[in-house]
Write a protein that holds these residues in place. Structure first.
Motif, PDB file in Angstrom:
ATOM      1  N   VAL A 229     -36.134  52.697 143.341  1.00  0.00           N
ATOM      2  CA  VAL A 229     -35.145  52.249 142.463  1.00  0.00           C
ATOM      3  C   VAL A 229     -33.847  52.803 142.938  1.00  0.00           C
ATOM      4  CG1 VAL A 229     -34.300  52.619 140.034  1.00  0.00           C
ATOM      5  CG2 VAL A 229     -36.857  52.832 140.307  1.00  0.00           C
ATOM      6  N   ARG A 230     -32.921  51.983 142.606  1.00  0.00           N
ATOM      7  CA  ARG A 230     -31.668  52.104 143.266  1.00  0.00           C
ATOM      8  C   ARG A 230     -30.983  53.622 142.943  1.00  0.00           C
ATOM      9  NH1 ARG A 230     -26.934  48.422 141.570  1.00  0.00           N
ATOM     10  NH2 ARG A 230     -25.683  50.162 141.640  1.00  0.00           N
ATOM     11  N   CYS A 232     -32.155  56.288 144.000  1.00  0.00           N
ATOM     12  CA  CYS A 232     -33.102  57.235 144.087  1.00  0.00           C
ATOM     13  C   CYS A 232     -33.519  58.075 145.515  1.00  0.00           C
ATOM     14  CB  CYS A 232     -34.417  56.829 143.218  1.00  0.00           C
ATOM     15  SG  CYS A 232     -34.180  56.281 141.442  1.00  0.00           S
ATOM     16  N   GLY A 233     -32.964  57.342 146.316  1.00  0.00           N
ATOM     17  CA  GLY A 233     -33.087  58.031 147.472  1.00  0.00           C
ATOM     18  C   GLY A 233     -33.699  57.007 148.657  1.00  0.00           C
ATOM     19  N   THR A 234     -33.641  55.717 148.219  1.00  0.00           N
ATOM     20  CA  THR A 234     -34.415  54.411 148.841  1.00  0.00           C
ATOM     21  C   THR A 234     -34.103  54.461 150.501  1.00  0.00           C
ATOM     22  OG1 THR A 234     -32.770  53.009 148.082  1.00  0.00           O
ATOM     23  CG2 THR A 234     -34.806  53.048 146.918  1.00  0.00           C
ATOM     24  N   ARG A 235     -32.613  54.622 150.696  1.00  0.00           N
ATOM     25  CA  ARG A 235     -32.258  54.917 152.171  1.00  0.00           C
ATOM     26  C   ARG A 235     -32.737  55.763 152.848  1.00  0.00           C
ATOM     27  NH1 ARG A 235     -31.395  51.611 156.065  1.00  0.00           N
ATOM     28  NH2 ARG A 235     -30.590  50.296 154.547  1.00  0.00           N
ATOM     29  N   MET A 240     -36.492  58.157 156.813  1.00  0.00           N
ATOM     30  CA  MET A 240     -37.245  59.347 157.155  1.00  0.00           C
ATOM     31  C   MET A 240     -38.536  58.692 157.756  1.00  0.00           C
ATOM     32  SD  MET A 240     -36.507  61.965 154.123  1.00  0.00           S
ATOM     33  CE  MET A 240     -34.956  62.836 153.930  1.00  0.00           C
ATOM     34  N   LYS A 286     -36.214  47.385 152.598  1.00  0.00           N
ATOM     35  CA  LYS A 286     -36.173  47.954 151.175  1.00  0.00           C
ATOM     36  C   LYS A 286     -34.964  47.211 150.857  1.00  0.00           C
ATOM     37  CE  LYS A 286     -32.404  51.072 151.253  1.00  0.00           C
ATOM     38  NZ  LYS A 286     -31.336  51.163 150.239  1.00  0.00           N
ATOM     39  N   PRO A 288     -33.507  47.799 146.875  1.00  0.00           N
ATOM     40  CA  PRO A 288     -33.813  48.394 145.625  1.00  0.00           C
ATOM     41  C   PRO A 288     -33.773  47.504 144.300  1.00  0.00           C
ATOM     42  CG  PRO A 288     -32.170  49.556 146.940  1.00  0.00           C
ATOM     43  CD  PRO A 288     -32.300  48.255 147.431  1.00  0.00           C
ATOM     44  N   ARG A 314     -36.219  58.827 140.231  1.00  0.00           N
ATOM     45  CA  ARG A 314     -35.590  60.063 140.231  1.00  0.00           C
ATOM     46  C   ARG A 314     -35.281  60.254 138.506  1.00  0.00           C
ATOM     47  NH1 ARG A 314     -29.652  60.318 143.171  1.00  0.00           N
ATOM     48  NH2 ARG A 314     -29.178  62.366 142.872  1.00  0.00           N
ATOM     49  N   SER A 322     -25.498  58.699 138.881  1.00  0.00           N
ATOM     50  CA  SER A 322     -25.404  58.426 140.287  1.00  0.00           C
ATOM     51  C   SER A 322     -24.834  56.911 140.290  1.00  0.00           C
ATOM     52  CB  SER A 322     -26.576  58.626 141.044  1.00  0.00           C
ATOM     53  OG  SER A 322     -26.499  57.960 142.379  1.00  0.00           O
ATOM     54  N   TYR A 371     -23.606  49.657 150.235  1.00  0.00           N
ATOM     55  CA  TYR A 371     -23.938  51.091 150.024  1.00  0.00           C
ATOM     56  C   TYR A 371     -25.255  51.160 149.936  1.00  0.00           C
ATOM     57  CZ  TYR A 371     -25.592  49.474 145.420  1.00  0.00           C
ATOM     58  OH  TYR A 371     -26.269  49.000 144.213  1.00  0.00           O
ATOM     59  N   ILE A 468     -35.565  65.002 148.106  1.00  0.00           N
ATOM     60  CA  ILE A 468     -34.191  65.598 148.376  1.00  0.00           C
ATOM     61  C   ILE A 468     -34.590  67.122 148.904  1.00  0.00           C
ATOM     62  CG2 ILE A 468     -31.851  66.595 147.582  1.00  0.00           C
ATOM     63  CD1 ILE A 468     -32.110  64.070 145.778  1.00  0.00           C
ATOM     64  N   LEU A 513     -27.315  60.788 156.531  1.00  0.00           N
ATOM     65  CA  LEU A 513     -26.812  59.467 155.710  1.00  0.00           C
ATOM     66  C   LEU A 513     -25.369  59.498 155.592  1.00  0.00           C
ATOM     67  CD1 LEU A 513     -29.847  58.933 153.186  1.00  0.00           C
ATOM     68  CD2 LEU A 513     -29.673  58.186 155.821  1.00  0.00           C
ATOM     69  N   THR A 516     -21.743  57.825 151.629  1.00  0.00           N
ATOM     70  CA  THR A 516     -21.856  56.946 150.288  1.00  0.00           C
ATOM     71  C   THR A 516     -23.323  57.495 149.628  1.00  0.00           C
ATOM     72  OG1 THR A 516     -22.945  55.267 151.521  1.00  0.00           O
ATOM     73  CG2 THR A 516     -20.672  54.824 150.778  1.00  0.00           C
ATOM     74  N   GLY A 518     -25.141  60.770 148.384  1.00  0.00           N
ATOM     75  CA  GLY A 518     -24.714  62.235 147.955  1.00  0.00           C
ATOM     76  C   GLY A 518     -23.439  62.154 147.618  1.00  0.00           C
TER      77      GLY A 518
HETATM   78  N1  PPS Z   1     -31.384  63.436 152.829  1.00  0.00           N
HETATM   79  C1  PPS Z   1     -30.440  62.644 151.962  1.00  0.00           C
HETATM   80  N2  PPS Z   1     -29.268  62.465 152.401  1.00  0.00           N
HETATM   81  C2  PPS Z   1     -28.471  61.990 151.568  1.00  0.00           C
HETATM   82  N3  PPS Z   1     -28.973  61.424 150.164  1.00  0.00           N
HETATM   83  C3  PPS Z   1     -30.023  61.562 149.935  1.00  0.00           C
HETATM   84  C4  PPS Z   1     -30.995  62.165 150.852  1.00  0.00           C
HETATM   85  N4  PPS Z   1     -32.256  62.435 150.106  1.00  0.00           N
HETATM   86  C5  PPS Z   1     -32.152  61.769 148.951  1.00  0.00           C
HETATM   87  N5  PPS Z   1     -30.852  61.292 148.971  1.00  0.00           N
HETATM   88  C6  PPS Z   1     -30.218  60.746 147.653  1.00  0.00           C
HETATM   89  O1  PPS Z   1     -29.969  59.326 147.898  1.00  0.00           O
HETATM   90  C7  PPS Z   1     -29.273  58.698 147.027  1.00  0.00           C
HETATM   91  C8  PPS Z   1     -28.834  57.352 147.107  1.00  0.00           C
HETATM   92  O2  PPS Z   1     -30.065  56.542 147.008  1.00  0.00           O
HETATM   93  P1  PPS Z   1     -30.292  55.328 147.614  1.00  0.00           P
HETATM   94  O3  PPS Z   1     -30.359  55.376 149.034  1.00  0.00           O
HETATM   95  O4  PPS Z   1     -31.660  54.846 146.819  1.00  0.00           O
HETATM   96  O5  PPS Z   1     -29.031  54.652 147.097  1.00  0.00           O
HETATM   97  S1  PPS Z   1     -28.834  52.931 146.955  1.00  0.00           S
HETATM   98  O6  PPS Z   1     -29.473  52.311 145.919  1.00  0.00           O
HETATM   99  O7  PPS Z   1     -29.437  52.414 148.229  1.00  0.00           O
HETATM  100  O8  PPS Z   1     -27.080  52.856 147.037  1.00  0.00           O
HETATM  101  C9  PPS Z   1     -28.176  59.973 146.827  1.00  0.00           C
HETATM  102  O9  PPS Z   1     -27.642  59.754 145.468  1.00  0.00           O
HETATM  103  P2  PPS Z   1     -26.297  60.415 145.021  1.00  0.00           P
HETATM  104  O10 PPS Z   1     -26.567  61.796 145.258  1.00  0.00           O
HETATM  105  O11 PPS Z   1     -26.281  60.420 143.592  1.00  0.00           O
HETATM  106  O12 PPS Z   1     -25.472  59.774 146.068  1.00  0.00           O
HETATM  107  C10 PPS Z   1     -28.861  61.139 147.420  1.00  0.00           C
HETATM  108  O13 PPS Z   1     -28.750  62.042 146.060  1.00  0.00           O
END
Ligand code: PPS
Length: 556
Positions: A229-230, A232-235, A240, A286, A288, A314, A322, A371, A468, A513, A516, A518
């Motif tokens: 889900v967007r 939630c850490g898809t990227r 990874m 991917k 989302p 998440r 987020s 993003y 995370i 990453l 955008t 974190g």
């Molecule tokens: N290693 C690492 N580095 C940076 N960020 C990390 C990592 N692992 C998980 N996340 C979390 O990924 C959140 C962004 O999620 P997505 O990549 O799914 O966002 S998007 O829907 O593609 O925009 C992003 O959410 P936010 O913290 O709210 O910005 C991060 O918490």
């Protein structure tokens, strides 16, 4: 002398005699001919002598047969030589050596030249064909040589890399044996302990077996999808996974299944968006928004009914915050350049989201910001910028509907100025369920649609909060689900204190990453957070039932 020698000598002498006779005969003929010609010349000079004329005619009659024979021989020789010339192969190139004097001197150095080679083309078409064949053969030869050189280099690298990996593994095993109590520590070493001495790993190689095999690469349709889900850490998950030698990833979000304009372009279009991969590698894409788009599951099944689906989730309220943080950030950057130039869109565009722009506009705006492409350079930068322009024009003045303010037109400025609390909770204190960041977090609703189309075993739920904190444990599960060996290990990561996240360690450097991912979340009133968690508790239970696992999200 032996009989054989005598016979040979006799044969030799007879053939010698024959040659001699032939030669004498020829000489006699020539002498006769010249005498005859001499006589004829004299006759011409003395035309008044009838006796001489009579003698000349008598001689002419005597020599006539010999002359005829000579002419016949000459004719035979000429026809024989002309028939020989017809049979010989005529090369298209005529090569001629000319003396230096044949050319005018060109420069000072020309005095050293003795002869000049002049090459002329007598059959240009044949010469062109000849040269073309030569060039093609040369090209093929170099191609084969180049291929084999590349093969050898890659094979050497593969062997080297395998050696390094096995060394790293044995070092880790030795360390674990020396410190058995360290097992309770997180799987990841923090920067201090990761240290400079840790072996730097390049992108893992593609050869899981000891036999190094290089097959041809091609673009393949994905065998696995990260459907959401967007936020939630898809990227992070995709990047990874890409550390694994068996994984290939599409650079950007393709949005094939959720956008009609892309879906109508067909599977070939989609395939072209995929990276090149070796046979045995798994291509992953991917996008989302696949998770929340109703038409997507059926479309995915139509492409590949046995595809593997990864769903990263998440804690729903954190995810919603987020999402809000990102949308606010996009709205803030959207208002300035186009605030005074865009016509308002009709109320029909309202999505009832209680947020601002319609779903379509918001989707465009989100993707326009790229993003989802945090790490990837991804294809379609131009397309993205065009979408940005469109989205900017659409977002301004979009009409929205909320329970509290039935028809409210929110500008991007208003959108950027609204707090999460205002958007999520109505003034009467009830939860705005239509607010998109909240409705996306109702995972069970969306998952239900997917499970109507795909069997549960084809879908893996990844815990984004754990990804995370401890990526390796989640990655190990995914590797098992995808049927690939466990290769992504703690040495592929280091903890970045500034960012507050684990970053990736490559041979050629470390990588986090983008910013955008974190973003700092705004402070949200704890009462609102608690209210929302209570609101989601029931939905979460339904989700746990669907996935068969309790993810332990707080209920207040
Ligand atoms: N290693 C690492 N580095 C940076 N960020 C990390 C990592 N692992 C998980 N996340 C979390 O990924 C959140 C962004 O999620 P997505 O990549 O799914 O966002 S998007 O829907 O593609 O925009 C992003 O959410 P936010 O913290 O709210 O910005 C991060 O918490």
């Amino acid at each position: 002398m032996t009989a054989a020698k005598r016979r040979a000598a006799a044969t030799n002498s007879s053939s010698h005699n024959e040659q001699h006779q032939h030669h004498q005969h020829h000489q006699q003929q020539q002498a006769d001919q010249s005498a005859y010609e001499h006589e004829y010349q004299q006759l011409l000079q003395q035309p008044q002598s009838p006796h001489a004329t009579q003698q000349y005619h008598q001689r002419q009659q005597q020599h006539a047969p010999a002359l005829q024979q000579q002419q016949q021989q000459q004719q035979q020789q000429t026809s024989a030589s002309s028939s020989l010339r017809d049979c010989s192969v005529k090369l298209p190139l005529d090569i001629l050596w000319l003396p230096k004097s044949a050319m005018r001197p060109v420069g000072a150095d020309s005095s050293h030249t003795d002869c000049i080679l002049v090459v002329g083309v007598s059959r240009p078409k044949l010469a062109v064909v000849f040269l073309t064949v030569m060039l093609i053969s040369l090209f093929l030869t170099f191609h084969v040589l180049y291929d084999s050189a590349v093969y050898n280099i890659q094979a050497a690298q593969a062997v080297h890399e395998r050696h390094r990996l096995s060394l790293a593994a044995s070092t880790a095993a030795a360390a674990a044996a020396a410190h058995p109590n360290a097992n309770h520590l997180p799987a990841f070493a923090k920067p201090a302990s990761v240290g400079v001495n840790q072996p730097q790993l390049s992108h893992p190689m593609v050869f899981p077996s000891s036999r190094v095999h290089f097959s041809k690469t091609s673009r393949r349709l994905p065998q696995a999808l990260i459907i959401g889900v967007r936020k939630c850490g898809t990227r992070a998950l995709l990047e990874m996974l890409y550390l694994h030698p068996r994984i290939q990833k599409a650079g950007g979000e393709v949005h094939f299944f959720d956008r009609d304009e892309n879906y109508l372009k067909g599977l070939d279009w989609y395939r072209k968006k995929m990276p090149h991969s070796f046979r045995g590698q798994i291509t992953i894409e991917k996008s989302p928004s696949y998770f929340v788009s109703p038409e997507v599951p059926e479309r995915v099944r139509a492409m590949n009914a046995s595809i593997k689906l990864l769903l990263i989730v998440r804690e729903p309220v954190t995810r919603a915050i987020s999402d809000y943080t990102q949308l606010r950030s996009h709205a803030a950057t959207a208002i300035l350049p186009l605030a005074d130039s865009s016509p308002p869109t009709p109320p029909a565009a309202a999505a009832g989201s209680g947020y601002g722009p319609s779903t379509a506009a918001r989707t465009k705006l989100q993707s326009a910001r790229g993003y989802d492409n945090a790490l990837g350079s991804g294809a379609g930068g131009k397309e993205t910028s065009q979408r940005t322009q469109r989205a900017r024009r659409t977002v301004i003045g979009t009409t929205t509907t909320t329970a509290a303010t039935p028809t409210t037109t929110l500008s991007a400025a208003q959108l950027a100025g609204k707090s999460f609390e205002e958007l999520a909770i109505f003034p009467n204190g009830t939860v705005n369920e239509a607010y998109r960041p909240l409705s996306i977090s109702m995972y069970h609703i969306h998952l239900h649609r997917w499970l109507e189309v795909f069997p549960r075993e084809q879908l893996l739920v990844v815990n984004g909060d754990r990804l995370i904190e401890d990526p390796v444990s989640q990655l190990r599960r995914i590797e098992a689900f995808l049927g690939i060996e466990h290769r992504v290990k703690s040495e592929h990561f280091y903890f970045n204190e500034t960012k507050g996240f684990y970053c990736l360690r490559y041979d050629n450097g470390d990588r986090c990453l983008r910013e955008t991912k974190g973003r700092k979340h705004p402070h949200v009133d704890p009462v609102v957070v608690s209210k929302l968690r209570k609101f989601f508790a029931e939905y979460n239970q339904r989700f746990y039932e669907l996935v068969g696992e309790d993810l332990g999200w707080p209920e207040e």
